[in-house]
Design a protein around this motif. Sequence first.
Motif, PDB file in Angstrom:
ATOM      1  N   PHE A 145       0.825  -1.206   0.000  1.00 45.02           N
ATOM      2  CA  PHE A 145       0.000   0.000   0.000  1.00 45.02           C
ATOM      3  C   PHE A 145       0.864   1.263   0.000  1.00 45.02           C
ATOM      4  N   VAL A 146       2.034   1.189   0.625  1.00 44.34           N
ATOM      5  CA  VAL A 146       2.978   2.310   0.536  1.00 44.34           C
ATOM      6  C   VAL A 146       3.330   2.567  -0.921  1.00 44.34           C
ATOM      7  N   LEU A 147       3.584   1.507  -1.673  1.00 45.13           N
ATOM      8  CA  LEU A 147       3.982   1.648  -3.073  1.00 45.13           C
ATOM      9  C   LEU A 147       2.844   2.128  -3.963  1.00 45.13           C
ATOM     10  N   GLN A 148       1.593   2.014  -3.478  1.00 42.32           N
ATOM     11  CA  GLN A 148       0.440   2.515  -4.228  1.00 42.32           C
ATOM     12  C   GLN A 148      -0.057   3.857  -3.701  1.00 42.32           C
ATOM     13  N   CYS A 149       0.590   4.378  -2.656  1.00 43.03           N
ATOM     14  CA  CYS A 149       0.142   5.621  -2.019  1.00 43.03           C
ATOM     15  C   CYS A 149      -1.280   5.471  -1.465  1.00 43.03           C
ATOM     16  N   LEU A 150      -1.574   4.312  -0.902  1.00 41.58           N
ATOM     17  CA  LEU A 150      -2.866   4.009  -0.299  1.00 41.58           C
ATOM     18  C   LEU A 150      -2.744   4.134   1.216  1.00 41.58           C
ATOM     19  N   ASP A 151      -3.780   4.606   1.875  1.00 42.40           N
ATOM     20  CA  ASP A 151      -3.757   4.799   3.330  1.00 42.40           C
ATOM     21  C   ASP A 151      -3.883   3.446   4.022  1.00 42.40           C
ATOM     22  N   TYR A 152      -2.744   2.899   4.454  1.00 46.04           N
ATOM     23  CA  TYR A 152      -2.728   1.541   5.001  1.00 46.04           C
ATOM     24  C   TYR A 152      -3.298   1.455   6.404  1.00 46.04           C
ATOM     25  N   LEU A 153      -3.424   2.578   7.117  1.00 41.10           N
ATOM     26  CA  LEU A 153      -4.067   2.562   8.434  1.00 41.10           C
ATOM     27  C   LEU A 153      -5.589   2.622   8.299  1.00 41.10           C
ATOM     28  N   ASP A 154      -6.070   3.471   7.419  1.00 37.31           N
ATOM     29  CA  ASP A 154      -7.501   3.535   7.167  1.00 37.31           C
ATOM     30  C   ASP A 154      -8.002   2.200   6.639  1.00 37.31           C
ATOM     31  N   TYR A 155      -7.173   1.521   5.850  1.00 38.52           N
ATOM     32  CA  TYR A 155      -7.521   0.204   5.321  1.00 38.52           C
ATOM     33  C   TYR A 155      -7.882  -0.761   6.453  1.00 38.52           C
ATOM     34  N   ILE A 156      -7.102  -0.738   7.551  1.00 34.91           N
ATOM     35  CA  ILE A 156      -7.398  -1.616   8.687  1.00 34.91           C
ATOM     36  C   ILE A 156      -8.745  -1.252   9.292  1.00 34.91           C
TER      37      ILE A 156
END
Length: 350
Positions: free
Chosen positions: A221-232
Amino acid sequence: MTTIQGPAVFIAQFIGDHAPFNSLDGICAWAKDLGFKGIQLPTGDKRFIDLQLAAESQTYADELKGKVQAAGLEITELSTHLQGQLVAVNPVYDKLFDGFAPEAVRNNPVARQQWATQQLTYAAKASRRLGLKAHATFSGALLWPMVYPWPQRPAGLVEEGFTELGRRWLPILDEFENEGVDLCYEIHPGEDLHDGISYEMFLTEVNDHPRACLLYDPSHFVLQCLDYLDYIDIYHERIKMFHVKDAEFNPTGRQGVYGGYQSWLNRAGRFRSLGDGQVDFKAIFSKMAQYNFPGWAVLEWECAIKNSEDGAREGAQFIKDHIIRVTDKAFDDFAGTATDANFNRTLLGL
């Protein structure tokens, strides 16, 4: 709340032709010596597990489990990442992915898919015989070559792709339901399930199947610029597995998310050993504890710079330091008062 189990290590990136990485006994001793408590097993190498035999023989499954336990470890989960990839392959990737399959089904996409589906069925049964609750895989990809809409995608193409993906996976998910095991898709670029939206599209096609769960790996998700905390926060009820892997994304005026066809070492986005990247693991482990994550924290080492054995040694301690032993009482219990319904009503003026 639940305390996460771990540290464990996914051994796929460590298996090799030289000791201690060429046998189950050797790699277990190595992992135990580094401080790991569990190993996650890939299922494509019979030196480590005979998947079909584990599916068909309780005696073999018990012996395999006993061997790992004798080394002071647990089998955390099995993995069919490579086999799952072959459940759905766009023809443009046929030659590239044939190497994941046995020679007997190469150059034959239909036979290759049938073999992959059988492998997943074996994995469901083997996981149950081993007493495991979750299993890791990839979704495969029919649509990935069309991920960027140029030329313009024909109307209905995406819908048709996800309909077919769901058709292929639904019988497999039913097998996992029959065995009482969660099937956890690693959300990953190169797969049709590569972010939250694509996962939700897939869920629609498999009727929100209760076994269609998630392997959480923040590095992708870092490599996609996606919010990995919101994902959880959004998907915590479906997250049943956890790869602890670090990454960094450092865009420049020359390259960004797509990487300019560069090697991993020279990409703006690249995987790193634990603690060397940008992932906020303190926040991740806090959220996992908050949401009662039931599984293991499993190191997946993939780093473009650091030696793998150093990454494993440091990673074991890193995970150990981040696991939160959850509290069994509220911090302000000392100031509490006994429960009294009449007193409560008095305070409310009732």
